[in-house]
Scaffold this active site. Structure first.
Site, PDB file in Angstrom:
ATOM      1  N   CYS A 128      44.882-121.305  44.205  1.00 14.08           N
ATOM      2  CA  CYS A 128      45.405-119.973  44.524  1.00 14.08           C
ATOM      3  C   CYS A 128      46.259-119.904  45.797  1.00 14.08           C
ATOM      4  CB  CYS A 128      44.277-118.936  44.566  1.00 14.08           C
ATOM      5  SG  CYS A 128      42.749-119.491  45.276  1.00 14.08           S
ATOM      6  N   ARG A 182      36.763-131.469  44.652  1.00 15.78           N
ATOM      7  CA  ARG A 182      35.677-130.786  45.352  1.00 15.78           C
ATOM      8  C   ARG A 182      34.608-131.794  45.736  1.00 15.78           C
ATOM      9  NH1 ARG A 182      35.264-125.199  41.689  1.00 15.78           N
ATOM     10  NH2 ARG A 182      37.330-124.420  42.318  1.00 15.78           N
ATOM     11  N   GLN A 189      42.112-127.777  36.609  1.00 14.36           N
ATOM     12  CA  GLN A 189      41.716-126.380  36.401  1.00 14.36           C
ATOM     13  C   GLN A 189      42.861-125.631  35.727  1.00 14.36           C
ATOM     14  OE1 GLN A 189      41.019-123.729  39.887  1.00 14.36           O
ATOM     15  NE2 GLN A 189      38.915-123.708  39.159  1.00 14.36           N
ATOM     16  N   ASP A 241      44.347-122.845  35.727  1.00 13.55           N
ATOM     17  CA  ASP A 241      44.413-121.667  36.583  1.00 13.55           C
ATOM     18  C   ASP A 241      45.599-120.779  36.211  1.00 13.55           C
ATOM     19  OD1 ASP A 241      43.454-120.130  38.612  1.00 13.55           O
ATOM     20  OD2 ASP A 241      43.630-121.666  40.147  1.00 13.55           O
ATOM     21  N   HIS A 261      47.520-116.983  38.018  1.00 12.11           N
ATOM     22  CA  HIS A 261      47.458-115.864  38.959  1.00 12.11           C
ATOM     23  C   HIS A 261      48.452-114.807  38.507  1.00 12.11           C
ATOM     24  CE1 HIS A 261      46.092-119.433  41.240  1.00 12.11           C
ATOM     25  NE2 HIS A 261      45.104-118.600  41.512  1.00 12.11           N
ATOM     26  N   LYS A 282      34.154-110.492  39.862  1.00  7.47           N
ATOM     27  CA  LYS A 282      34.696-111.263  38.741  1.00  7.47           C
ATOM     28  C   LYS A 282      33.944-110.963  37.455  1.00  7.47           C
ATOM     29  CE  LYS A 282      31.835-115.326  39.787  1.00  7.47           C
ATOM     30  NZ  LYS A 282      31.771-116.801  39.765  1.00  7.47           N
ATOM     31  N   HIS A 313      42.898-113.755  39.611  1.00  6.79           N
ATOM     32  CA  HIS A 313      42.692-115.190  39.406  1.00  6.79           C
ATOM     33  C   HIS A 313      41.984-115.312  38.056  1.00  6.79           C
ATOM     34  CE1 HIS A 313      42.769-116.015  43.925  1.00  6.79           C
ATOM     35  NE2 HIS A 313      42.525-114.720  43.874  1.00  6.79           N
TER      36      HIS A 313
END
Length: 587
Positions: free
Chosen positions: A286, A315, A333, A335, A337, A416, A462
C-alpha cells in the site's frame, strides 16, 4: 450444559455456542493436566487454553515425552471423567496464590503471578486434588466430557519467546459424544491425505528447502499453476477497470514511518542499510501504491481509480509458525487499492464483494463474512473510524450479506470485511478482505480536485481476493485433493502409447493438441500400459489417451477420464468437443 463462570454464576450454553464449546474444551485441558500430574507428579504445568478445533496444554516434563505416552494419559483422563469431579471456583489473594503454587513447585504459575499486582484477587478452579490458577469458564462436572482424543505433540517456547525454555505442547480435541468425535477424526484423516505439502511434493509443484525456510521454490508444474491463477486474476481485473502497477520490493525507512508500518509492524519487517540509510523490504504494497497515486494530480472525474498490484512481499514470520504454502516468509499478494470520493464508498465496496463472490464461486467455495472493528493498536480519529465502519456495514446490508462482528480485529489503519471460505471437507480459511482506510491518504497528503475546484482527500480501499497466491494455491491443492479442474490442471492430457512403435502417431496427436492450446505430455517410457495408466492416475491428470494399433490405423484415440474411467474410442475432433463442453477454449 451448565457452565461455571468466573463470578461463580452458572450459565446454560450448548456445545454449538462459542461459550459452551470453549468451556467444554477448556475443561478437557484441565482433565488432561490432572491426568498428567497424577501419572508424572514432577511435571510442571504452564497453560492450557481452548483453541478453534480443540485444546492444548504446555508441560515441562522431566523425561522425553512422546505420543507413545498418550494411551496411559487417555486412560487416566477417562478415570477422571468417570469420577464426576465437581469444578469448584474460588478466588484468593496474591499471597495465598503464591504460597499454593510454591508448595506445588509450579514454576510457570509462579512466574505468571509475579507479573500480576500484589493486590489482585486470583481466580482458581479445583477438581478433586487438582488445583488450577485459571479465569475459566468451565463445565460444572468432569463427567460432561464424554468423548476426547489426544492428537499430537509439539514443541512450544514458554510465552512464545524463543529465548525461553522449550516446553512440550499436547494437542487434543473433545466433543459431547463419540459420533461427533469420530466424524472429526475422519475429517482429520482426510485432511492428512490432502496435505498440500505432501501433494505438492508428489505432484512436483513446489519444494520447501532448508536453504530457505519459509521461501518456497516453485517447480515447472507449480509455476504453471500459479501463472494460470495470475492470468485468471488479470483478466477479471482488466474487465473491472483496474490498472496494474509494480512497485519496488524495498523502500526507505522514512516511507514506512509515514505509513505507520515502522511503528506498528516493525517486528515483521526485514531491513537493511543502503548508503548509510535504513531500508525495509515491503511487507505489503500500500505505501508504494500511495506514491504512485501522488505522482500526478487527480480530478474527481478520474475517481474511482482502481490500481492493482501482484506485489512480492516479505514478512519476518517466526520459524515455528511456518507451514508449507499456508504460512511463508515470501509471497505474492494480489493487492489492489481503490481511491474514491466519500459518496463512492458503498458502490466500490459492493463491487469488490461481488468480484470476490465470483472468484470463490468459480472454485466451488462457499463463504461467510466477518466485519472486523477498531483494534487497540490503531491510528486515526474516532469520527473517521465510525464513518469507515458504518460505510462497511451499509455496503454489507445493501448486498444482503449476513455477517458477524469481530471486535477489535481490524487493521491498525481501518476496519475491514473478511471473507472466510469453506473448502470441500468443511474447513474455513480467511482469504479475501476489504479494508476501508481514511488514514494513509491523510498521512501521505493525497489529494484530488473536486467539482468546486477545491482540494480534497480521497478515501482508500485496500483489498485482496486470493490473499496471497501461494496460500490460495495451498488451499486449492487441499480443496481439490490435487485433482484440479481441467482448466487449472498443469497437465490436462497424458498420451500413453502401448509400445514404441506407436510413438510416431502419439507425437502427431501431441502436436495437434498443443496447437489447440492444450497442455499435454507424452509418456514414451518403455513400460507396460498398466504402469503408464497408474502413473497418470497418481499424477491426477484429467484425461489419458491410450494409443495402440487400432487407434493408429483409424486415426482415433482411446480416452480415459479421471475418476470416470474408459470413455471409449474417439476421433480428435470428438475429444476437442468434449473438452469445450468442460469450458476449455481451443484455438
Amino acid at each position: 450444559m451448565k457452565i461455571k463462570m468466573k463470578d461463580g454464576s452458572i450459565k446454560e450454553s450448548g456445545f454449538e455456542e462459542e461459550l459452551g464449546k470453549n468451556a467444554f474444551r477448556h475443561t478437557t485441558a484441565h482433565i488432561l493436566a490432572q491426568a498428567v500430574k497424577r501419572l508424572y507428579p514432577d511435571t510442571k504445568c504452564a497453560i492450557g487454553p481452548a483453541i478453534s478445533d480443540g485444546f492444548y496444554y504446555d508441560f515441562d516434563f522431566t523425561f522425553h515425552f512422546s505420543e507413545e505416552n498418550f494411551s496411559e494419559i487417555e486412560a487416566e483422563m477417562k478415570k477422571i471423567v468417570k469420577e464426576n469431579l465437581q469444578l469448584r471456583h474460588f478466588t484468593k489473594d496474591h499471597k495465598w496464590a503464591m504460597k499454593a503454587m510454591e508448595e506445588r513447585k509450579e514454576a510457570y504459575k509462579i512466574e505468571m503471578l509475579l507479573d500480576l499486582p500484589e493486590d489482585e484477587e486470583i481466580s482458581f478452579y479445583r477438581q478433586g486434588e487438582y488445583l488450577e490458577m485459571c479465569a475459566g469458564p468451565h463445565l460444572a462436572y468432569t463427567s460432561a466430557v464424554r468423548a476426547f482424543k489426544l492428537l499430537s505433540v509439539a514443541g512450544a517456547y514458554w510465552r512464545g519467546n524463543e529465548n525461553n525454555k522449550m516446553l512440550t505442547r499436547i494437542y487434543g480435541t473433545s466433543f459431547p459424544n463419540e459420533e461427533m468425535l469420530t466424524e472429526y477424526l475422519n475429517r482429520l484423516e482426510e485432511a492428512k491425505k490432502r496435505d498440500h505439502r505432501k501433494l505438492g511434493k508428489e505432484l512436483g509443484l513446489f519444494a520447501l528447502l532448508e536453504e530457505g525456510p519459509g521461501f518456497p521454490f516453485f517447480l515447472p508444474k507449480g509455476l504453471l499453476l500459479k501463472n494460470l491463477l495470475v492470468d485468471y486474476w488479470r483478466k477479471l481485473h482488466a474487465r473491472e477497470g483496474y490498472v496494474e502497477i509494480a512497485t519496488p520490493i524495498m523502500l526507505n525507512q522514512k516511507l514506512w514511518e509515514t505509513s505507520g508500518h515502522w511503528e506498528h509492524y516493525r517486528d515483521n519487517m526485514y531491513t537493511t542499510s543502503i548508503d548509510g540509510a535504513q531500508f525495509a523490504i515491503k511487507p505489503m504494497s500500500c505505501p508504494g501504491g500511495m506514491l504512485v497515486y501522488k505522482m500526478e494530480p487527480h480530478s474527481y472525474r478520474e475517481l474511482p481509480l482502481r490500481i492493482s498490484e501482484l506485489g512480492l512481499i516479505h514478512r519476518n514470520e517466526k520459524s515455528g509458525t511456518l507451514h508449507g504454502l499456508m504460512r511463508v516468509r515470501c509471497c505474492t499478494q494480489d493487492d489492489a487499492h481503490i481511491f474514491m470520493t466519500p459518496d463512492q464508498i458503498p458502490d466500490e465496496i459492493k463491487g469488490v464483494a461481488r468480484l470476490i463472490h465470483e472468484v470463490y464461486s468459480a472454485f466451488g467455495f462457499s463463504y461467510h463474512v466477518e466485519l472486523s472493528t477498531r483494534p487497540e493498536n490503531s491510528i486515526g480519529s474516532d469520527a473517521d473510524w465510525e464513518m469507515a465502519t458504518d460505510g462497511l456495514k451499509s455496503a454489507l446490508d445493501d448486498l444482503g450479506l449476513p455477517y458477524v462482528i469481530n471486535e477489535g480485529d481490524g487493521a491498525f489503519y481501518g476496519p475491514k470485511i473478511d471473507f472466510h471460505l469453506e473448502d470441500s471437507i468443511g474447513r474455513t480459511w480467511q482469504c479475501g478482505t476489504i479494508q476501508l482506510d481514511f488514514q494513509l491518504p491523510q498521512r501521505f497528503e493525497a489529494e484530488y480536485i473536486g467539482k468546486d475546484g477545491n482540494r480534497y482527500r480521497p478515501i482508500m480501499i485496500h483489498r485482496v481476493i486470493f490473499g496471497s497466491i501461494e496460500r490460495f494455491l495451498g488451499i486449492l491443492i487441499e480443496h481439490y485433493a490435487g485433482k484440479f479442474p481441467l482448466w487449472l490442471s498443469p497437465v490436462q492430457i497424458k498420451i500413453l502409447p502401448i509400445s514404441d512403435k506407436y510413438i510416431g502417431y502419439a507425437n502427431e496427436i501431441k502436436s495437434i493438441l498443443k496447437q489447440e492450446g492444450l497442455r499435454c505430455e507424452l509418456d514414451d517410457r518403455t513400460e507396460k500400459i498398466g504402469c503408464k495408466i497408474r502413473t497418470a492416475q497418481l499424477e491426477k491428470v484429467p484425461y489419458m489417451l491410450i494409443i495402440g494399433g487400432k487407434e493408429a490405423e483409424t486415426n482415433r484415440v482411446s480416452v480415459r477420464k479421471r475418476d470416470v474411467g474408459d470413455l471409449g474410442s474417439m476421433a480428435i475432433e470428438e475429444l476437442l468437443d468434449a473438452l469445450r463442453k468442460e469450458g476449455i477454449q481451443t484455438r
